[in-house]
Design a protein around this motif. Structure first.
Motif, PDB file in Angstrom:
ATOM      1  N   LEU A 162       0.817  -1.216   0.000  1.00  0.00           N
ATOM      2  CA  LEU A 162       0.000   0.000   0.000  1.00  0.00           C
ATOM      3  C   LEU A 162       0.852   1.269   0.000  1.00  0.00           C
ATOM      4  CD1 LEU A 162      -2.733  -1.095   2.558  1.00  0.00           C
ATOM      5  CD2 LEU A 162      -3.101  -0.623   0.128  1.00  0.00           C
ATOM      6  N   SER A 163       2.128   1.141   0.379  1.00  0.00           N
ATOM      7  CA  SER A 163       3.020   2.296   0.525  1.00  0.00           C
ATOM      8  C   SER A 163       4.043   2.431  -0.602  1.00  0.00           C
ATOM      9  CB  SER A 163       3.764   2.194   1.863  1.00  0.00           C
ATOM     10  OG  SER A 163       2.855   2.109   2.930  1.00  0.00           O
ATOM     11  N   THR A 164       3.964   1.592  -1.625  1.00  0.00           N
ATOM     12  CA  THR A 164       4.935   1.691  -2.723  1.00  0.00           C
ATOM     13  C   THR A 164       4.785   3.018  -3.448  1.00  0.00           C
ATOM     14  OG1 THR A 164       3.454   0.668  -4.338  1.00  0.00           O
ATOM     15  CG2 THR A 164       4.941  -0.822  -3.107  1.00  0.00           C
ATOM     16  N   ASP A 165       5.846   3.415  -4.140  1.00  0.00           N
ATOM     17  CA  ASP A 165       5.789   4.644  -4.930  1.00  0.00           C
ATOM     18  C   ASP A 165       4.695   4.568  -5.993  1.00  0.00           C
ATOM     19  OD1 ASP A 165       7.833   5.788  -3.452  1.00  0.00           O
ATOM     20  OD2 ASP A 165       9.397   5.264  -4.907  1.00  0.00           O
ATOM     21  N   ASP A 166       4.554   3.391  -6.616  1.00  0.00           N
ATOM     22  CA  ASP A 166       3.504   3.226  -7.627  1.00  0.00           C
ATOM     23  C   ASP A 166       2.114   3.421  -7.025  1.00  0.00           C
ATOM     24  OD1 ASP A 166       5.319   2.743  -9.643  1.00  0.00           O
ATOM     25  OD2 ASP A 166       5.072   0.562  -9.596  1.00  0.00           O
ATOM     26  N   MET A 167       1.907   2.855  -5.832  1.00  0.00           N
ATOM     27  CA  MET A 167       0.600   2.996  -5.183  1.00  0.00           C
ATOM     28  C   MET A 167       0.361   4.444  -4.759  1.00  0.00           C
ATOM     29  SD  MET A 167      -2.182   1.488  -4.407  1.00  0.00           S
ATOM     30  CE  MET A 167      -1.794  -0.241  -4.460  1.00  0.00           C
ATOM     31  N   LYS A 168       1.382   5.085  -4.240  1.00  0.00           N
ATOM     32  CA  LYS A 168       1.243   6.498  -3.851  1.00  0.00           C
ATOM     33  C   LYS A 168       0.891   7.345  -5.072  1.00  0.00           C
ATOM     34  CE  LYS A 168       4.396   6.244   0.051  1.00  0.00           C
ATOM     35  NZ  LYS A 168       5.719   6.630   0.559  1.00  0.00           N
ATOM     36  N   GLN A 169       1.537   7.059  -6.204  1.00  0.00           N
ATOM     37  CA  GLN A 169       1.258   7.817  -7.424  1.00  0.00           C
ATOM     38  C   GLN A 169      -0.160   7.542  -7.912  1.00  0.00           C
ATOM     39  OE1 GLN A 169       3.369  10.184  -8.918  1.00  0.00           O
ATOM     40  NE2 GLN A 169       1.381  10.649  -9.851  1.00  0.00           N
ATOM     41  N   TRP A 170      -0.575   6.264  -7.884  1.00  0.00           N
ATOM     42  CA  TRP A 170      -1.935   5.914  -8.292  1.00  0.00           C
ATOM     43  C   TRP A 170      -2.946   6.643  -7.411  1.00  0.00           C
ATOM     44  CZ3 TRP A 170      -6.506   3.964  -6.586  1.00  0.00           C
ATOM     45  CH2 TRP A 170      -7.401   3.545  -7.564  1.00  0.00           C
ATOM     46  N   ASN A 171      -2.704   6.650  -6.107  1.00  0.00           N
ATOM     47  CA  ASN A 171      -3.601   7.355  -5.187  1.00  0.00           C
ATOM     48  C   ASN A 171      -3.662   8.843  -5.512  1.00  0.00           C
ATOM     49  OD1 ASN A 171      -4.364   5.078  -3.787  1.00  0.00           O
ATOM     50  ND2 ASN A 171      -2.928   5.386  -2.116  1.00  0.00           N
ATOM     51  N   ALA A 172      -2.510   9.456  -5.789  1.00  0.00           N
ATOM     52  CA  ALA A 172      -2.479  10.884  -6.126  1.00  0.00           C
ATOM     53  C   ALA A 172      -3.223  11.154  -7.431  1.00  0.00           C
ATOM     54  CB  ALA A 172      -1.033  11.366  -6.216  1.00  0.00           C
TER      55      ALA A 172
END
Length: 102
Positions: free
Chosen positions: A79-89
Motif C-alpha cells: 500500500l506504501s509503494t511509490d507506484d501505489m502512492k502515485q496511483w492514489n495521487a
C-alpha cells in the motif's frame, strides 16, 4: 463481495485488517470503478498473503476492504509503494489502515 484465495486457508490468517478508501469525486474515480480495478488488478497480486477479502460500498466515493492477512508488513509495504502512492495521487484516493484484534 467475498473472495478466498486458493493459496491459504482462513485458519492461516494471522491478522484482520480494514482499509477505508476515500475517493475525490473531481478525479473521476468512484466506488464501481475502484472495485473493478481492485478486483482485476490488485487482488491477484495479494494472493500470497491474503487468504480472504471483502469490499463494501459506503457511498459513491468511499469503500471499506477487509482482509485476513498472514503478512501485515507486506500488505502495508504494498500500500506504501511509490507506484501505489502515485496511483492514489492521480485518482484522488486516500487510505486509512486499521489493524483489528478480531
Amino acid at each position: 463481495l467475498r473472495n478466498q484465495s486458493k493459496h491459504q486457508s482462513v485458519k492461516e490468517a494471522k491478522m484482520n485488517i480494514c482499509v477505508v478508501s476515500t475517493f475525490d469525486p473531481t478525479k473521476g474515480l468512484n466506488f464501481d470503478k475502484f472495485k473493478e480495478i481492485y478486483t482485476n488488478n490488485a487482488a491477484p497480486t495479494l494472493a500470497d498473503y491474503i487468504s480472504e477479502w471483502g469490499i463494501a460500498k459506503i457511498n459513491d466515493y468511499k469503500s471499506v476492504i477487509t482482509y485476513n492477512c498472514s503478512d501485515a508488513d507486506r500488505l502495508v509495504a504494498w500500500l506504501s509503494t511509490d507506484d501505489m502512492k502515485q496511483w492514489n495521487a492521480d485518482n484522488g484516493c486516500s487510505d486509512e489502515i486499521y489493524f483489528l484484534n478480531k
